[in-house]
Write a protein that holds these residues in place. Structure first.
Motif, PDB file in Angstrom:
ATOM      1  N   GLN A 323       0.828  -1.202   0.000  1.00 29.74           N
ATOM      2  CA  GLN A 323       0.000   0.000   0.000  1.00 29.74           C
ATOM      3  C   GLN A 323       0.869   1.262   0.000  1.00 29.74           C
ATOM      4  O   GLN A 323       0.652   2.185  -0.778  1.00 29.74           O
ATOM      5  CB  GLN A 323      -0.893  -0.044   1.233  1.00 29.74           C
ATOM      6  N   ASN A 326       2.589   1.634  -3.458  1.00 27.97           N
ATOM      7  CA  ASN A 326       1.717   2.166  -4.503  1.00 27.97           C
ATOM      8  C   ASN A 326       1.444   3.653  -4.312  1.00 27.97           C
ATOM      9  O   ASN A 326       1.383   4.416  -5.267  1.00 27.97           O
ATOM     10  CB  ASN A 326       0.400   1.387  -4.544  1.00 27.97           C
ATOM     11  N   GLU A 330       2.465   6.721  -6.871  1.00 32.15           N
ATOM     12  CA  GLU A 330       1.472   7.668  -7.351  1.00 32.15           C
ATOM     13  C   GLU A 330       1.934   9.110  -7.104  1.00 32.15           C
ATOM     14  O   GLU A 330       1.878   9.964  -7.996  1.00 32.15           O
ATOM     15  CB  GLU A 330       0.163   7.395  -6.616  1.00 32.15           C
ATOM     16  N   LYS A 533      -5.413  -5.146  -3.425  1.00 32.58           N
ATOM     17  CA  LYS A 533      -5.278  -4.170  -4.501  1.00 32.58           C
ATOM     18  C   LYS A 533      -6.630  -3.975  -5.198  1.00 32.58           C
ATOM     19  O   LYS A 533      -7.059  -2.842  -5.433  1.00 32.58           O
ATOM     20  CB  LYS A 533      -4.218  -4.662  -5.502  1.00 32.58           C
ATOM     21  N   ASP A 534      -7.292  -5.088  -5.492  1.00 30.09           N
ATOM     22  CA  ASP A 534      -8.613  -4.996  -6.123  1.00 30.09           C
ATOM     23  C   ASP A 534      -9.579  -4.190  -5.253  1.00 30.09           C
ATOM     24  O   ASP A 534     -10.368  -3.398  -5.753  1.00 30.09           O
ATOM     25  CB  ASP A 534      -9.211  -6.396  -6.351  1.00 30.09           C
ATOM     26  N   SER A 536      -8.779  -1.900  -3.032  1.00 26.67           N
ATOM     27  CA  SER A 536      -8.418  -0.483  -2.962  1.00 26.67           C
ATOM     28  C   SER A 536      -8.685   0.222  -4.292  1.00 26.67           C
ATOM     29  O   SER A 536      -8.876   1.427  -4.328  1.00 26.67           O
ATOM     30  CB  SER A 536      -6.970  -0.302  -2.506  1.00 26.67           C
ATOM     31  N   GLU A 537      -8.724  -0.548  -5.385  1.00 23.82           N
ATOM     32  CA  GLU A 537      -9.070   0.059  -6.679  1.00 23.82           C
ATOM     33  C   GLU A 537     -10.563  -0.034  -6.974  1.00 23.82           C
ATOM     34  O   GLU A 537     -11.008   0.175  -8.105  1.00 23.82           O
ATOM     35  CB  GLU A 537      -8.271  -0.616  -7.801  1.00 23.82           C
ATOM     36  N   HIS A 538     -11.302  -0.391  -5.949  1.00 22.58           N
ATOM     37  CA  HIS A 538     -12.767  -0.491  -6.041  1.00 22.58           C
ATOM     38  C   HIS A 538     -13.229  -1.475  -7.111  1.00 22.58           C
ATOM     39  O   HIS A 538     -14.232  -1.255  -7.773  1.00 22.58           O
ATOM     40  CB  HIS A 538     -13.391   0.903  -6.300  1.00 22.58           C
ATOM     41  N   LYS A 539     -12.478  -2.560  -7.238  1.00 18.17           N
ATOM     42  CA  LYS A 539     -12.961  -3.605  -8.134  1.00 18.17           C
ATOM     43  C   LYS A 539     -13.870  -4.557  -7.369  1.00 18.17           C
ATOM     44  O   LYS A 539     -14.504  -5.423  -7.942  1.00 18.17           O
ATOM     45  CB  LYS A 539     -11.776  -4.367  -8.738  1.00 18.17           C
TER      46      LYS A 539
END
Ligand code: ADP
Ligand code: MG
Length: 697
Positions: A323, A326, A330, A533-534, A536-539
């Motif tokens: 986290q 990433n 960014e 990750k999914d 946190s990326e709203h997947k």
């Protein structure tokens, strides 16, 4: 039998059990002695079926009425029969053991031990334990140890093994001077080890626990003092120009999408003064969950990197390290920060790891984020000027030191959200300066908390679906277990929510557009990272998880949390957990659900209500202690500190003071004080104590 004999040599322990024990960190007889029960269960007096109450652990004596039926449900075989005792009917279920059918002929008298639930008006026991008359008579009223279970290791296996070796506790020699034992009214080491496993009464159990907690604190503090006496205040060999540090940091701050709080600015300023000053920085940044410590760490790294040095940020879990990584990538891209950043964790592939190490040692990487993997010997730096440890309480003192020994003496900044009582704080961080982040970002709305029982579940699901659909927010659902526990056979775990089954049920229950994923500690690191990750990326919308998300995880769009079986957690832990929501400017909701109903849950609810009334980590820990009373210390992990197996920094806060006094006396008495103690320890019969503490120091 000797203390350092491997567990495989214990009677009744085969290869499979030995492997499971090893996995839980139990390699030899001494380790097994130190594998303390998680809690104790008492076999209660038999009860009439008509008097059973929901959620209670009870013994019922009755006869099997009618036949035993065998059917299958959701691919699992189910055995079911009724038991009567003249006052009522009890329904009994066993799952996945069809071969047991012949053990339950009509008319057979059974003594059953299990947790009571209800289906309508009918009392139900799932997976109760069948006791023989002898077993019942001999165990009635006694405290039976329940050991922590991990994948493949059952409490019953541990119990059997401990029974085989417990007589060895007779041979433990005491290393504490008799004067101390008398003055502190401690029981002997032998008695303590015997009684912690097989207490004859609650009083004996408390006495045993007191002795073992005393020893843990004593040895811990002794070692820290030994370590500390050898470190002196060191010179700043990575001095940074003040004007330059000030410039890059202000530039960074001005680009952030939010205003820093006064407390964050002060912490950054403190670190700036440290790194540009004469002495090397040693600073603890303490701030409650969500207070915004990460950005402080990044600002510190920026100062070091801009001056041409390297920085390292160490996190206790892969998920957290990823986290941070990433986030840095960014920021680097968005604001053109001068970071060339690498990541080093257990799950990074061999080739990538080697490459990262090369780039670190030749100086082409400015910043590295990682887990314990950073501590490996072959990780070398070119010019490491700053080490930031996030969630410091998850690491041992020596681990922190190992990293700071990697070339020169870098500045160290440690971050922690755990409120540590002052006495212990002074011991752990006595050599550090402290910056408190005692302010939450201004735009935060107050989190809404609710304490409810299982009747509320349906209402919650409706609420959940509505919010996910209308506001595109996300949610965590926390369960205490990974999968249906094997303890259920013993009728102990009852209906504790587990991530695996819960996820399956939830997928059936919620409409198809709600995307549900699950996460737990037994997954492979790479898989965990992927799922996180999914999310946190709203997947995905809902993450069903164990407490692996407890530390540091930051997904600001997740605003709803449900904790199932909230009664199973310490309040401090729940406070850390709920810190996962309410990290953005949307309204956050946290629902603590008890796994029981009615009277049983009233007390728990009273305890959980503390969380509604306070947001102050310290106060919560204190109140919890008051309400539970000093006798009630098992089963609820409070602080999540890795240093202690049995001592609790809140419950035993007062003992810390006494331990310090005793140590002071020993240091003062001129007989080589601590050195003598170390020798005595070593000679005391090969206790794994000192080894145990070495792991953490
Ligand atoms: P913690 O102290 O628990 O480590 P984090 O550093 O993860 O907290 O910050 C929590 C969230 O708050 C993050 O999403 C972060 O971007 C945000 N944040 C940090 N500081 C501020 C601030 N001053 N104003 C608004 N949001 C902030
Ligand atoms: Mg954090």
């Amino acid at each position: 039998m000797n203390l350092n004999d491997p567990v495989i040599s214990i009677k009744g322990i085969g290869e499979k059990s030995a492997a499971a024990l090893n996995k839980a960190g139990v390699f030899n007889v001494s380790d097994l002695l130190h594998y303390f029960p998680r809690t104790y269960s008492v076999v209660p007096e038999a009860q009439k079926i008509s008097e059973l109450s929901l959620g209670a652990r009870a013994v019922v004596k009755g006869r099997i009425m009618g036949g035993c039926s065998l059917f299958s449900s959701k691919g699992k075989s189910v055995l079911s029969f009724d038991v009567g005792d003249g006052t009522g009917k009890l329904k009994v279920y066993y799952f996945g053991m069809p071969y047991m059918k012949k053990s339950f002929p009509p008319g057979r008298t059974l003594i059953l031990l299990g947790n009571v639930s209800f289906k309508g008006d009918v009392a139900v026991m799932a997976q109760p334990k069948v006791l023989s008359e002898d077993e019942y008579e001999s165990t009635k009223g006694t405290l039976i140890p329940v050991y922590p279970e991990t994948a493949g290791l059952k409490s019953a296996t541990v119990l059997k093994a401990v029974k085989e070796i417990i007589s060895i506790s007779d041979r433990l020699k005491d290393y504490l001077p008799e004067t101390v034992i008398n003055k502190e009214t401690l029981v002997s080491l032998s008695k303590a080890f015997y009684d912690i496993h097989f207490p004859a009464s609650r009083e004996e159990l408390y006495a045993a626990r007191k002795r073992l907690a005393f020893d843990e604190l004593f040895l811990f503090i002794a070692r820290i003092q030994m370590l500390k006496s050898s470190t002196e205040k060191e010179e700043n060999s990575f001095k940074i120009d003040y004007g330059q540090a000030d410039g890059v940091v202000s530039g960074f701050i001005s680009k952030l999408p939010y205003e820093l709080t006064g407390a964050q600015l002060k912490a950054i300023n403190d670190i700036k003064k440290d790194m540009t000053g004469e002495g090397v920085a040693k600073r603890l940044v303490q701030g409650d969950v969500g207070s915004g410590k990460t950005v402080v760490a990044f600002a510190a790294a920026l100062m070091a990197v801009s001056a041409g040095y390297q920085a390292a940020i160490m996190a206790p879990t892969e998920v957290l390290a990823m986290q941070h990584y990433n986030e840095i990538l960014e920021l680097t891209e968005k604001y053109g920060l001068p970071f060339k950043t690498g990541i080093l964790t257990g799950s990074v592939g061999k080739a990538d790891k080697r490459r990262c190490k090369e780039l670190l040692s030749d100086g082409s990487l400015n910043l590295v984020i990682g887990t314990h993997a950073l501590l490996e010997e072959d990780v070398l730096f070119n010019e490491l000027a700053l080490v930031v440890t996030d969630e410091q309480h998850r690491f041992g003192v020596a681990q922190r030191r190992t990293l700071s020994k990697k070339g020169g003496t870098p500045h160290t900044v440690v971050m922690s959200a755990t409120p540590i009582p002052r006495t212990l704080g002074l011991i752990l961080y006595g050599d550090m300066d402290v910056s408190l982040i005692d302010e939450l970002p201004a735009k935060r709305l107050e989190r809404k908390n609710a304490v409810v029982d299982i009747d509320y579940r349906e209402t919650f699901y409706k609420f959940l679906v509505k919010h996910i659909r209308e506001e595109q927010v996300q949610a965590y659902i926390i369960c205490p277990m990974v999968e249906a526990s094997e303890s259920e056979e013993l009728g102990m775990a009852g209906d504790l929510a587990n991530v695996t089954d819960y996820t399956e049920t939830l997928r059936e229950k919620l409409p198809g557009d709600i995307r549900i994923s699950m996460l737990h500690g037994r997954m492979k690191p790479a898989e965990k990272n992927e799922i996180m990750k999914d999310f946190s990326e709203h997947k995905t919308d809902v993450l069903v998880s164990t407490t692996v998300v407890e530390v540091g995880v930051n997904v600001p769009n997740a605003t709803i949390m449900l904790v199932e079986n909230a009664e199973r957690f310490g309040l401090s832990q729940l406070h850390q957990l709920r810190g996962r929501v309410g990290r953005g400017d949307k309204q956050a909701y946290c629902v603590f659900m008890t796994g029981t109903k009615g009277d049983v849950s009233k007390n728990t609810q009273k305890r959980l209500n503390i969380l509604k009334e306070s947001n102050d980590g310290f106060k919560i820990a204190e109140e919890d202690l008051k309400q539970r009373g000093p006798g009630d210390f098992f089963g609820l992990r409070q602080s999540g500190l890795p240093y202690f197996k049995i001592a609790d920094i809140y419950t035993d806060a007062e003992m810390v003071g006494r331990v310090k006094a005793v140590l002071q006396d020993m240091t003062d008495d001129g007989q080589g004080g601590l050195k003598a103690l170390e020798t005595a320890l070593r000679e005391s019969g090969n206790l794994s104590y000192s080894e145990f503490h070495n792991i953490y120091l």
